[in-house]
Design a protein around this motif. Structure first.
Motif, PDB file in Angstrom:
ATOM      1  N   GLU A   1       7.961  -9.004   9.053  1.00 12.94           N
ATOM      2  CA  GLU A   1       7.099  -7.832   8.591  1.00 12.94           C
ATOM      3  C   GLU A   1       7.930  -6.903   7.692  1.00 12.94           C
ATOM      4  O   GLU A   1       7.888  -6.452   6.676  1.00 12.94           O
ATOM      5  CB  GLU A   1       6.286  -7.170   9.572  1.00 12.94           C
ATOM      6  CG  GLU A   1       5.353  -7.971  10.297  1.00 12.94           C
ATOM      7  CD  GLU A   1       5.922  -8.727  11.482  1.00 12.94           C
ATOM      8  OE1 GLU A   1       5.152  -8.904  12.135  1.00 12.94           O
ATOM      9  OE2 GLU A   1       6.964  -8.655  11.792  1.00 12.94           O
TER      10      GLU A   1
ATOM     11  N   ALA B   1       8.252  -6.344   3.726  1.00 12.87           N
ATOM     12  CA  ALA B   1       8.125  -4.908   3.087  1.00 12.87           C
ATOM     13  C   ALA B   1       9.351  -4.849   2.000  1.00 12.87           C
ATOM     14  O   ALA B   1       9.421  -3.516   1.115  1.00 12.87           O
ATOM     15  CB  ALA B   1       8.207  -3.831   3.944  1.00 12.87           C
TER      16      ALA B   1
ATOM     17  N   SER C   1       0.193  -3.935  14.230  1.00  8.95           N
ATOM     18  CA  SER C   1      -0.663  -4.465  13.256  1.00  8.95           C
ATOM     19  C   SER C   1      -0.888  -3.487  12.199  1.00  8.95           C
ATOM     20  O   SER C   1      -1.585  -3.647  11.178  1.00  8.95           O
ATOM     21  CB  SER C   1      -1.791  -5.266  13.822  1.00  8.95           C
ATOM     22  OG  SER C   1      -1.266  -6.384  14.444  1.00  8.95           O
ATOM     23  N   GLN C   2      -0.904  -2.036  12.501  1.00  7.50           N
ATOM     24  CA  GLN C   2      -1.296  -0.999  11.461  1.00  7.50           C
ATOM     25  C   GLN C   2      -0.157  -1.266  10.435  1.00  7.50           C
ATOM     26  O   GLN C   2       1.099  -1.462  10.684  1.00  7.50           O
ATOM     27  CB  GLN C   2      -1.315   0.221  12.119  1.00  7.50           C
ATOM     28  CG  GLN C   2      -2.417   0.573  13.134  1.00  7.50           C
ATOM     29  CD  GLN C   2      -2.644   2.231  13.499  1.00  7.50           C
ATOM     30  OE1 GLN C   2      -2.198   2.318  14.624  1.00  7.50           O
ATOM     31  NE2 GLN C   2      -2.761   2.828  12.834  1.00  7.50           N
ATOM     32  N   THR C   3      -0.504  -0.641   9.484  1.00  9.81           N
ATOM     33  CA  THR C   3       0.205  -0.382   8.052  1.00  9.81           C
ATOM     34  C   THR C   3       0.708   0.886   8.052  1.00  9.81           C
ATOM     35  O   THR C   3      -0.211   1.857   7.991  1.00  9.81           O
ATOM     36  CB  THR C   3      -0.550  -0.859   6.803  1.00  9.81           C
ATOM     37  OG1 THR C   3      -0.744  -2.601   6.926  1.00  9.81           O
ATOM     38  CG2 THR C   3       0.436  -1.097   5.591  1.00  9.81           C
TER      39      THR C   3
ATOM     40  N   LYS D   1       3.291   3.659   5.616  1.00 12.53           N
ATOM     41  CA  LYS D   1       4.121   3.893   4.485  1.00 12.53           C
ATOM     42  C   LYS D   1       5.229   4.624   4.637  1.00 12.53           C
ATOM     43  O   LYS D   1       5.097   5.638   5.274  1.00 12.53           O
ATOM     44  CB  LYS D   1       2.867   4.762   3.334  1.00 12.53           C
ATOM     45  CG  LYS D   1       2.155   4.023   2.731  1.00 12.53           C
ATOM     46  CD  LYS D   1       1.236   4.789   1.231  1.00 12.53           C
ATOM     47  CE  LYS D   1       0.882   6.296   2.074  1.00 12.53           C
ATOM     48  NZ  LYS D   1       0.267   6.871   0.726  1.00 12.53           N
TER      49      LYS D   1
ATOM     50  N   ARG E   1       5.381  -0.238   2.092  1.00  5.77           N
ATOM     51  CA  ARG E   1       4.272  -0.526   2.893  1.00  5.77           C
ATOM     52  C   ARG E   1       4.699  -1.607   3.896  1.00  5.77           C
ATOM     53  O   ARG E   1       5.157  -2.760   3.792  1.00  5.77           O
ATOM     54  CB  ARG E   1       2.851  -1.169   2.118  1.00  5.77           C
ATOM     55  CG  ARG E   1       2.553   0.136   1.190  1.00  5.77           C
ATOM     56  CD  ARG E   1       1.315  -0.361   0.314  1.00  5.77           C
ATOM     57  NE  ARG E   1       0.966   0.757  -0.268  1.00  5.77           N
ATOM     58  CZ  ARG E   1       0.126   1.910  -0.096  1.00  5.77           C
ATOM     59  NH1 ARG E   1      -0.356   1.827   1.262  1.00  5.77           N
ATOM     60  NH2 ARG E   1      -0.451   2.701  -0.901  1.00  5.77           N
TER      61      ARG E   1
ATOM     62  N   VAL F   1       3.831  -3.466   7.880  1.00 11.05           N
ATOM     63  CA  VAL F   1       2.818  -3.629   8.843  1.00 11.05           C
ATOM     64  C   VAL F   1       3.788  -3.543  10.199  1.00 11.05           C
ATOM     65  O   VAL F   1       4.795  -4.129  10.448  1.00 11.05           O
ATOM     66  CB  VAL F   1       2.332  -5.122   8.718  1.00 11.05           C
ATOM     67  CG1 VAL F   1       1.686  -5.520  10.085  1.00 11.05           C
ATOM     68  CG2 VAL F   1       1.341  -5.294   7.664  1.00 11.05           C
TER      69      VAL F   1
END
Length: 362
Positions: free
Chosen positions: A291, A295, A327-329, A331, A344, A346
C-alpha cells in the motif's frame, strides 16, 4: 528495564513477592446560660467542608481488585515454585466480570486469581492482552460487580488538581491502598506508544493496573509505571482513560487491537527525540507494505501531516490513529525529492514495533 537517563530508569509496577502468611460538635452559648445546643448551621458547614477523599475512596474501592498468580520460576526472590508469585491491580469495567489491568500484570502469569474488595476470589477465565498499550482485559465468572466510572473527557483535567491512586503495593495483603497527590503533567511522551498522565501520587510495585481517580470519583487513567532512581521521587505515569476505552473496546470486540498502519518505518528528528518543541517532519527510513509503495512513497521522504493534522513524532501518529481503522484512505503531506506533495495512502494492518533508535514501523 529501559534506560531513561544516567542513574535513572522507568519501572513497570507489577510486583514480585514471596508470600510469608502475611465529629466534632460545635456549641453556641445563649446569653448567660451555661447550657449549650448544637448549631445546625455549624454542623452543616462541617459537612460541606469535610475532606471528600475518604468518601471517594469508599465509593471507588468496590471497583478495584487485586490480581495474583504464578510467575516464571526465577522471576521472583524465591527458587520455590510455590512462593514465586507476582501481583498487581485491576479495575472492574463490566458488572459481569470484565476487568482491565496492565498487560505486564498478566502476561506469562499462570494460575491467576482475582480478589475483589469484599475478599472473594475468582480464577481468571479469559485474558486478552495488548502489549503495545500495556493493557489487558480479563474475565471472571461473577455478576453484580460494581464497574468504575471513567471520565468522558480529559480536556477538563488540569495540572495541579488532586488525584487518588488505589492499588496493591508491594504486598498482596495491602490491597486497596490509597495514596493522594496531584496531576503533574498531561500528554507526556515517556517510553510508551501513547501519551501518559504524570502524577506525584505514591505508586509502587503492585499498583500496576490500578486506577488514578479524580475528585469526582472518575477514573482518569490506569497506573502503569514510574521513574525509579536515587534522588527521583513520586514520578508516576498512567494510561489516559481515552486510550484505555479504545483498547478495551477493541479487545472485547475482536480479542485484539486492530491498529491501522502507514506501512512505513519512520525516524523522528533529533529535537523530537530529546523532547524539544519542534515542527520538524519525520523521515521515511523504509517502505514496508504494498500500500505504501502504491502511494509512491520512497525512502528519505519527509512526512509533515496526516489528513491535515501535523505529526512530529511517532506518538502523534499513534494518538491520531485511535480514530482510524485499517483500509481507510488518508492524505499525507510529504516532501519527496525536494517537492511538497500529497500522497493518498490506504492504511494497512502492520503492527507497531519500537526499537532503541526511536525508529518505528507504523
Amino acid at each position: 528495564m529501559d534506560k531513561v537517563g544516567k542513574g535513572s530508569a522507568i519501572i513497570l509496577l507489577c510486583s514480585l513477592m514471596i508470600v510469608s502468611g502475611m465529629g466534632t460538635v460545635q456549641a453556641k452559648q445563649q446569653g448567660t446560660t451555661t447550657s449549650t445546643k448544637v448549631s445546625s448551621t455549624a454542623t452543616n458547614t462541617s459537612k460541606v467542608s469535610a475532606d471528600p477523599i475518604p468518601q471517594i475512596v469508599k465509593d471507588i474501592s468496590p471497583s478495584v481488585v487485586g490480581i495474583i498468580g504464578k510467575g516464571a520460576l526465577g522471576q521472583g526472590n524465591s527458587n520455590s515454585d510455590r512462593y514465586n508469585l507476582v501481583h498487581g491491580t485491576g479495575v472492574i469495567v463490566r458488572a459481569n466480570g470484565w476487568i482491565v489491568t496492565n498487560a505486564h500484570v498478566v502476561s506469562g502469569v499462570t494460575n491467576t486469581m482475582v480478589v475483589t474488595s469484599n475478599g472473594k476470589s475468582y480464577p481468571i477465565q479469559k485474558v486478552f492482552i495488548d502489549e503495545t498499550s500495556d493493557l489487558a482485559v480479563v474475565k471472571i465468572a461473577a455478576n453484580g460487580l460494581t464497574p468504575a466510572k471513567f471520565t468522558k473527557s480529559l480536556l477538563d483535567t488540569e495540572v495541579g488538581e488532586k488525584v487518588i491512586a488505589i492499588g496493591t503495593p508491594v504486598s498482596f495483603s495491602l490491597r486497596n491502598s490509597a495514596t493522594v497527590g496531584v496531576v503533574s503533567g498531561m500528554n507526556r511522551g515517556v517510553n510508551a506508544a501513547y501519551r501518559l498522565i504524570q502524577s506525584d501520587t505514591a505508586i509502587n510495585p503492585g499498583n500496576s493496573g490500578g486506577p488514578l481517580v479524580n475528585m469526582k470519583g472518575e477514573v482518569l487513567g490506569i497506573n502503569t509505571m514510574k521513574f525509579a532512581a536515587v534522588g527521583v521521587e513520586n514520578m508516576g505515569f498512567s494510561i489516559p482513560s481515552d486510550t484505555v476505552q479504545y483498547v478495551i473496546n477493541q479487545l472485547m470486540t475482536y480479542g485484539e487491537v486492530k491498529r491501522p498502519s502507514l506501512g512505513l518505518s519512520l525516524e523522528e528528528s533529533w529535537s523530537a527525540i530529546v523532547g524539544l518543541p519542534t515542527d520538524e517532519p519525520l523521515t521515511v527510513t523504509k517502505v514496508l507494505t504494498p500500500e505504501a509503495e502504491a502511494a509512491g512513497i520512497q525512502e528519505d521522504d519527509l512526512l509533515y501531516s496526516i489528513n491535515g493534522i501535523k505529526v512530529t513524532n511517532n506518538v502523534d501518529i499513534n494518538e491520531l490513529f485511535k480514530t482510524y481503522a485499517p483500509s481507510q484512505t488518508v492524505k499525507l503531506l510529504m516532501q519527496s525529492d525536494g517537492d511538497i506533495v500529497i500522497r493518498r495512502l490506504v492504511l494497512s494492518r502492520q503492527g507497531l514495533f519500537l526499537n532503541s533508535e526511536s525508529e518505528v514501523e507504523i
